[in-house]
Write a protein that holds these residues in place. Structure first.
Motif, PDB file in Angstrom:
ATOM      1  N   ARG A 290      21.140  54.821  20.692  1.00 40.40           N
ATOM      2  CA  ARG A 290      21.561  53.413  20.732  1.00 40.40           C
ATOM      3  C   ARG A 290      20.343  52.501  20.923  1.00 40.40           C
ATOM      4  NH1 ARG A 290      23.012  49.500  23.709  1.00 40.40           N
ATOM      5  NH2 ARG A 290      22.289  50.419  25.651  1.00 40.40           N
ATOM      6  N   HIS A 293      18.187  52.355  17.798  1.00 40.11           N
ATOM      7  CA  HIS A 293      18.854  51.513  16.801  1.00 40.11           C
ATOM      8  C   HIS A 293      18.593  50.039  17.096  1.00 40.11           C
ATOM      9  CE1 HIS A 293      22.391  49.455  14.962  1.00 40.11           C
ATOM     10  NE2 HIS A 293      22.049  50.239  13.955  1.00 40.11           N
ATOM     11  N   ARG A 297      13.994  48.229  13.031  1.00 38.38           N
ATOM     12  CA  ARG A 297      14.579  47.559  11.864  1.00 38.38           C
ATOM     13  C   ARG A 297      13.840  47.980  10.604  1.00 38.38           C
ATOM     14  NH1 ARG A 297      16.268  44.705  15.757  1.00 38.38           N
ATOM     15  NH2 ARG A 297      18.365  43.909  15.677  1.00 38.38           N
ATOM     16  N   GLU A 307      19.352  49.412   5.390  1.00 37.11           N
ATOM     17  CA  GLU A 307      20.555  49.409   6.242  1.00 37.11           C
ATOM     18  C   GLU A 307      21.019  50.834   6.501  1.00 37.11           C
ATOM     19  OE1 GLU A 307      21.814  46.918   7.853  1.00 37.11           O
ATOM     20  OE2 GLU A 307      20.223  45.691   6.997  1.00 37.11           O
ATOM     21  N   TRP A 308      20.974  51.638   5.446  1.00 32.14           N
ATOM     22  CA  TRP A 308      21.378  53.038   5.590  1.00 32.14           C
ATOM     23  C   TRP A 308      20.418  53.768   6.533  1.00 32.14           C
ATOM     24  CZ3 TRP A 308      18.911  57.660   3.893  1.00 32.14           C
ATOM     25  CH2 TRP A 308      19.687  58.812   4.076  1.00 32.14           C
ATOM     26  N   ARG A 310      18.752  52.496   8.902  1.00 36.61           N
ATOM     27  CA  ARG A 310      19.000  52.052  10.284  1.00 36.61           C
ATOM     28  C   ARG A 310      20.262  52.722  10.841  1.00 36.61           C
ATOM     29  NH1 ARG A 310      20.331  46.553  13.089  1.00 36.61           N
ATOM     30  NH2 ARG A 310      19.423  47.036  15.110  1.00 36.61           N
ATOM     31  N   ASP A 311      21.279  52.846   9.988  1.00 38.22           N
ATOM     32  CA  ASP A 311      22.524  53.489  10.442  1.00 38.22           C
ATOM     33  C   ASP A 311      22.302  54.961  10.781  1.00 38.22           C
ATOM     34  OD1 ASP A 311      23.865  51.154  10.115  1.00 38.22           O
ATOM     35  OD2 ASP A 311      24.848  51.700   8.227  1.00 38.22           O
TER      36      ASP A 311
END
Ligand SMILES: Cc1cc2nc3c(=O)[nH]c(=O)nc-3n(C[C@H](O)[C@H](O)[C@H](O)COP(=O)(O)OP(=O)(O)OC[C@H]3O[C@@H](n4cnc5c(N)ncnc54)[C@H](O)[C@@H]3O)c2cc1C
Ligand code: SF4
Length: 326
Positions: A290, A293, A297, A307-308, A310-311
């Motif tokens: 967490r 994350h 960035r 985005e992927w 980062r996920d």
């Protein structure tokens, strides 16, 4: 076919001769295994006229040594392949051996060196391209241009640090030895990198990274490395990370988490001290994910959806922490 520019290759026989060659030939660049600098030269990324080849320094800079204090010293000219196979490295620094075994492919690991890996130039989908390709886009800040295609209006290059040994050595509190014609200095690896994709280390043009020193305590830490990439071989990291944990029974005594392939400098995740004393369990692993994350960035500097990436990061962190805990 892309060809090399006209270059003079200097072949010093010692570290002293090498740094003197760098001093005497402004703009000269170091050639270690050549696995990264040669393609970049072919892409026209450097205007250098001289290469200072380190092959003749192997007897001086190719070693895995254990100090009386228990610290491990790795010469900059150790090949990535030999570090991945070294029984000492596998036993004491399994995360480093693992990272080495995941770099590039077998031929490149045999040619590539530890020093070259730590000093690897930053990478970006807009710059690791032929001169023709880059000219069609109008170039960028990193070479020949005035704009950044990753950060609109950006004044600083954010090309990604893409070296796989860096996050492991950061998490393990390694230090580096640097030699110049004026003498030598040592520093923690965490101070070696700067947030500038044009030149992301503190190395001056006449300095050579000669050694990596890993403290004895690193061998007692639970550790693991993980790498996200599209194929299970050859590919540079789309994300890489390393965790190192000191345990006191079931509790966490200390923890370091380094994440890279984000921007120009590998990042140590900050503010983890409040987790000391926490039970080393799935909840702890989740919490580290967490925090990573929150602090990381990914950018469009790597041609894979940020985005992927980062996920995926917290998932990768959680799995890696659980693997380290065992
Ligand atoms: C297809 C391909 C895939 C790759 N995949 C990966 C990967 O998955 N992970 C990864 O980390 N790398 C990867 N690489 C990059 C490279 O192969 C490795 O990072 C390798 O360890 C670089 O070492 P080298 O000795 O060949 O460096 P070189 O190419 O010789 O040098 C790299 C840079 O470091 C500088 N340098 C070298 N040694 C020193 C020193 N001792 N002191 C100061 N400066 C120095 C050079 O001037 C140059 O700027 C890949 C390369 C290719 C071509
Ligand atoms: S981050 Fe920007 S300036 Fe740096 S190489 Fe990529 S496009 Fe060029």
């Amino acid at each position: 076919m892309m060809t090399l520019p006209d270059l003079t290759v200097l072949r010093p026989a010692s570290v002293a001769e090498a740094v003197e060659a760098l001093r005497a030939n402004p703009g000269a660049r170091v050639l270690a295994g050549g696995t990264d600098i040669v393609p970049n030269l072919k892409y026209g990324m450097y205007d250098t006229q001289h290469l200072v080849a380190l092959r003749g320094l192997s007897s001086e800079l190719r070693y895995v040594r254990e100090d009386r204090s228990g610290d491990l010293r790795l010469g900059a000219m150790c090949s990535i392949d030999e570090l991945g196979r070294s029984e000492v490295v596998k036993a004491r620094l399994p995360a480093l051996a693992d990272a080495c075994r995941q770099i590039a492919g077998p031929q490149l690991r045999r040619m590539g060196t530890l020093g070259g890996n730590l000093c690897l130039d930053t990478r970006c989908v807009y710059v690791n391209q032929s001169h023709f390709w880059r000219s069609a886009l109008g170039y960028c800040l990193k070479k020949d241009g005035t704009v950044c295609h990753v950060v609109a209006g950006g004044k600083r290059c954010v090309a990604a640090a893409s070296n796989d040994t860096a996050p492991v050595l950061l998490a393990l509190d390694a230090g580096v030895k640097i030699v110049s014609p004026g003498g030598e200095r040592t520093m923690p690896l965490r101070d070696f990198y700067v947030a500038d994709g044009l030149h992301n280390t503190v190395l001056a043009p006449d300095e050579l990274l000669t050694e990596v020193r890993i403290p004895a305590a690193a061998a007692t830490r639970k550790q693991a490395f993980a790498k996200l990439r599209m194929r299970a071989a050859i590919d540079f990291p789309a994300l890489n990370l390393a965790v190192a944990l000191e345990l006191d029974g079931p509790s966490v005594k200390s923890v370091s988490l380094a994440v890279s392939a984000l921007a120009a400098r590998p990042a140590l995740i900050k503010g983890l001290q409040d987790l000391h004393g926490h039970t080393a369990d799935a909840i702890f692993a989740e919490e580290l994910g967490r925090r990573a994350h929150k602090q990381c960035r990914p950018l469009t500097n790597i041609g894979i959806d940020p985005e992927w990436r980062r996920d995926v990061l917290p998932v990768l962190v959680r799995r890696t922490v659980l693997r380290a805990i065992g």
